[in-house]
Design an enzyme around this catalytic site. Structure first.
Site, PDB file in Angstrom:
ATOM      1  N   TYR A  40       1.075  -1.286  -0.129  1.00 45.34           N
ATOM      2  CA  TYR A  40      -0.069   0.036  -0.062  1.00 45.34           C
ATOM      3  C   TYR A  40       0.896   1.443   0.264  1.00 45.34           C
ATOM      4  O   TYR A  40       0.274   2.342  -0.440  1.00 45.34           O
ATOM      5  CB  TYR A  40      -0.681   0.123   1.221  1.00 45.34           C
ATOM      6  N   HIS A  98       0.807 -11.664   1.997  1.00 44.22           N
ATOM      7  CA  HIS A  98      -0.389 -10.815   1.254  1.00 44.22           C
ATOM      8  C   HIS A  98      -1.096 -11.654   0.123  1.00 44.22           C
ATOM      9  O   HIS A  98      -2.291 -11.778  -0.151  1.00 44.22           O
ATOM     10  CB  HIS A  98       0.197  -9.703   0.543  1.00 44.22           C
TER      11      HIS A  98
END
Length: 267
Positions: A40, A98
């Site tokens: 992110y 992730h």
């Protein structure tokens, strides 16, 4: 030790001042679970917001995720240290893989060993996975042993309820965390959800969060609007009937929003 709160704040696509303000607002409302990821690019801004808020670290639950570029043994642990430096923390509460390694380029045994090492070294209190299929969950449990994986974070909303995966995780004693629980805003326009919400004097987002709570599914919705964050936080005021829950169950149509080319072959 803080257990994973039912509701958290997702920060995907939030950058710099927007990320800082969102986390500052969320903490002031009473949220204590903040979810971020290396990918992110906002760990630093989130770290700033948390530090400025001056909340006791033990009262927070912070999640970050290792991106698949860092799954090899040479860069996994250094990448976690980098995340912690950006977050200005000695540890996170939950460290996730992730995405599984694309095409198993890096064997799962290798990166799950690094994940376990991060926990053993005190860099994280809990470990888990994200975007894992049922077969991948089975393999991960085989590698790590039962009771090690806290959660599998997956796309889940009324239009894509991922029931097989949810059931499978529960059988393995693994919780499920829903990302994109509002299907990028689609729930706000759905007639069925609008009708249920109207009957409860609520909004569709609150109805969806109450539905997830009833199902025992954690949620990390994202919002940059403080009023919306407050409304999400107040979802517990909504008490759904069995009929309401059934009506939401019936909205499932398998509509997947997130499916990158490097993702696994979905169940």
């Amino acid at each position: 030790m803080q257990s994973m709160p039912q509701l958290g704040v997702g920060t995907f696509r939030l950058e710099d001042d927007v990320a800082r303000k969102t986390v500052t607002d969320a903490l002031s409302i009473g949220f204590c679970h903040i979810d971020t990821a290396q990918f992110y690019g906002n760990e630093e801004a989130i770290g700033d917001a948390i530090q400025t808020a001056g909340i006791n670290r033990e009262e927070l639950f912070v999640t970050t995720k290792v991106w698949h570029d860092h799954l090899d043994q040479g860069s996994f642990i250094p990448s976690v240290h980098e995340s912690l430096n950006k977050l200005k923390m000695a540890y996170v509460d939950l460290l996730l893989i992730h995405w599984p390694s694309p095409n198993d380029h890096i064997p799962m045994e290798n990166y799950l060993a690094s994940l376990k090492q991060a926990k053993e070294e005190g860099l994280t209190r809990h470990i888990g996975v994200s975007n894992f299929t049922m077969a991948q969950i089975d393999k991960a449990v085989e590698i790590l042993g039962e009771g090690e994986i806290l959660t599998n974070q997956i796309e889940l909303h009324p239009f894509m309820q991922n029931r097989q995966v949810v059931e499978h995780c529960k059988e393995k004693g693994i919780s499920v965390t829903a990302y994109m629980p509002f299907a990028v805003g689609k729930v706000m326009k759905n007639d069925e959800l609008l009708n249920i919400a109207a009957a409860h004097g609520a909004n569709p987002a609150q109805v969806v969060l109450a539905w997830m709570d009833a199902k025992g599914i954690h949620a990390i919705p994202s919002s940059t609007n403080k009023d919306h964050l407050q409304a999400n936080f107040d979802y517990t005021q909504v008490r759904l009937s069995d009929e309401d829950i059934q009506r939401i169950d019936d909205l499932d149509n398998g509509e997947r929003i997130v499916s990158p080319d490097f993702g696994p072959k979905w169940d």
